[in-house]
Scaffold this active site. Structure first.
Site, PDB file in Angstrom:
ATOM      1  N   GLU A  10     -67.544  53.750  -7.211  1.00 52.72           N
ATOM      2  CA  GLU A  10     -68.369  54.797  -6.980  1.00 52.72           C
ATOM      3  C   GLU A  10     -68.997  54.509  -5.626  1.00 52.72           C
ATOM      4  OE1 GLU A  10     -73.106  55.374  -7.456  1.00 52.72           O
ATOM      5  OE2 GLU A  10     -72.513  55.479  -9.359  1.00 52.72           O
ATOM      6  N   CYS A  52     -77.629  56.279  -3.956  1.00 51.22           N
ATOM      7  CA  CYS A  52     -76.516  56.974  -3.973  1.00 51.22           C
ATOM      8  C   CYS A  52     -76.607  58.270  -4.489  1.00 51.22           C
ATOM      9  CB  CYS A  52     -75.219  56.301  -4.640  1.00 51.22           C
ATOM     10  SG  CYS A  52     -75.623  55.749  -6.350  1.00 51.22           S
TER      11      CYS A  52
END
Length: 537
Positions: A274, A308
């Protein structure tokens, strides 16, 4: 922006019974107790990590060497055999007990997360919620997801086929500093319940939070050695994490993720990544402006933008752009900045000096190129050494660094649009594709726009929490935002190897003695035509 803490730094005078010089924090002895849970570190100089709120020392951490890390993997491989043989029901029960302990003991870790990451307490609570949700989901559903599956065999009745799932072995997990509790839980819990052991490289900055969760897991019944945490720089133990793991899970920057993927590919083992994002929010002309502005504040400034999936670009229809900007700026300016270990602040600080420097550089570059700063745009050393005001910009052009680069801080740019197709194209015009947000009074219309956005998760009338908290659905990035998914069945199955088994009875799958091959192939051709029409084939 208002402050919940006075400017006088004298309030942060360190005492022997505090961590990071913050009164009311867990004791230094408690920090040392947690640090002792880390593997390795005997042959490498320790490092001191500081509290973002004060700049004072949080903890002195041992640093693992390459040999320490490889020793942890060897121990994990030894422990994995017994753990994999543990019934899945027993592994699930560990997670259910851990869920309950997380909620009961949350105040301990809320303090730790605030002290290490510089978060406001509500943002720290988000981590507790996320971790508990992950524990509950995999604690309840793993047996069904991992259970043996029956499939249609080649020949009905005569061919019995099925699929089994086996653990990968030892999973290496490299965790970031920004969500030390939630991202540890989202990666470690499914790996463990699948029957793997785990060696986790926790980031030094927020190691105490991960070590606390590790301690709680063993209190919930996880056998010692099944999950180990090593602390150290990537330059020292990164090779061991790649070379010793049977599957690697990484959360962090896109450049580092690409490098790790290249290293892992030579071993032909699996990995998930990720990575970065430049997440858009699209506000449709029918949106409730007040609700969209309120949602944007959370979407952009939670954890001081160091998330994020946080929003960094907002596209607003020109018919409501000015109204939205006024409402958004007003709500942003009402945010309270602070560093107290309570719910008095709306936004905390950045986590490191590097983050402060990066955010400041982006804003100064924009200002120098004529961008309008609607609010914010400056550091707040009067509140604490790493505080930066939540910042809203407009008039950002393509030559501005933050137009395309991820800022990873409390900075967002507003853009206008008149044509929805143009807004969708601009939202998609990025190398990233992690998260996105759409706002509309019409849920169906919002869903339709969401389906056109090239992002792994898209939230309608929410910034990120709706998908982040829906543990049953996968989460991850498209394009350069990552490979693979966490959460949901996919977030569990990635830690397993699938095995297909078929049992053939009665009929051979080659011509019987005396039967001409041509006649055999004709009969099989006719059979396949019939099989195609059978239900379930």
């Amino acid at each position: 922006m208002t402050s919940t803490t006075p400017a006088n730094p004298g309030q942060y005078t360190s005492t022997p019974t505090t961590i990071g010089g913050v009164v009311g924090a867990p004791s230094a002895a408690r920090a040392a107790q947690l640090v002792r849970r880390a593997s390795g570190g005997k042959d490498s100089a320790p490092v001191e990590m500081t509290a973002p709120f004060t700049g004072l020392v949080n903890a002195t951490l041992p640093q693992a060497t390459d040999a320490d890390a490889r020793r942890a993997f060897a121990n994990a491989r030894e422990a994995q055999r017994a753990w994999a043989a543990t019934p899945i029901a027993d592994r699930q029960r560990v997670l259910i007990r851990l869920h309950d302990l997380l909620l009961e003991r949350q105040d301990e870790v809320l303090d730790l997360v605030q002290l290490e990451a510089g978060k406001a307490r509500m943002d720290a609570f988000d981590e507790v919620c996320s971790s508990a949700l992950v524990a509950a989901y995999y604690g309840k559903h793993s047996a069904k997801i991992l259970g043996a599956k029956r499939s249609a065999g080649l020949i009905p009745v005569l061919t019995k086929a099925g699929e089994l799932r086996h653990p990968k072995g030892v999973v290496g997990i490299i965790s970031p500093w920004n969500y030390p509790l939630a991202l540890t839980a989202m990666d470690v819990f499914p790996a463990l319940v699948a029957g793997n052991t785990v060696v986790q490289k926790a980031d030094n900055q927020t190691a105490l939070s991960a070590l606390w969760l590790h301690e709680l897991a063993e209190e919930a019944g996880l056998p010692a050695g099944v999950w180990q945490i090593v602390l150290g720089r990537g330059s020292k133990i990164g090779d061991a994490m790649v070379e010793e793991s049977d599957y690697l899970c990484f959360t962090g920057s896109t450049p580092v993720g690409k490098k790790l993927a290249g290293q892992v590919s030579t071993r032909l083992t699996g990995y998930s990544l990720e990575l970065g994002g430049k997440n858009p929010m699209v506000v449709l002309p029918d949106a409730n402006v007040a609700k969209a502005a309120t949602g944007a504040v959370t979407a952009c400034f939670s954890s001081a933008g160091q998330l994020c999936v946080s929003v960094e670009r907002i596209y607003v229809h020109e018919s409501i752009r000015e109204e939205f900007a006024r409402a958004f700026v007003a709500k942003t300016e009402a945010l309270r900045l602070g560093s107290t270990l309570d719910y008095g602040a709306d936004m905390g600080s950045l986590t490191s000096a590097d983050q402060l420097e990066s955010v400041s550089a982006h804003v100064e570059d924009a200002r120098a190129k004529g961008v309008t700063v609607l609010t914010g745009g400056r550091a707040r050393p009067d509140v604490g050494p790493l505080f930066y005001e939540p910042t809203v910009l407009t008039g950002v052009t393509e030559d501005v660094r933050l137009f395309a680069e991820e800022t990873f801080g409390p900075v967002v740019a507003i853009y206008g649009y008149t044509d929805l197709d143009d807004a969708v194209d601009r939202a998609n015009d990025t190398s990233f594709g992690l998260n996105a947000s759409v706002w509309s009074r019409d849920g169906a219309a919002g869903w339709a726009v969401a389906a056109r956005l090239k992002a792994g998760t898209v939230n309608v009338n929410e910034g990120y929490a709706a998908t982040f908290g829906s543990v049953a659905v996968p989460m991850g990035g498209m394009k350069e935002s990552g490979v693979g998914r966490r959460n949901g069945p996919e977030g569990l199955l990635k830690y397993t190897e699938s095995q297909s088994i078929a049992v053939q009875r009665g009929l051979k799958l080659r011509p019987m003695r005396g039967l001409p091959p041509k006649l055999w192939t004709k009969s099989m051709t006719a059979s396949m035509r019939v099989l195609r029409r059978l239900p379930g084939r």
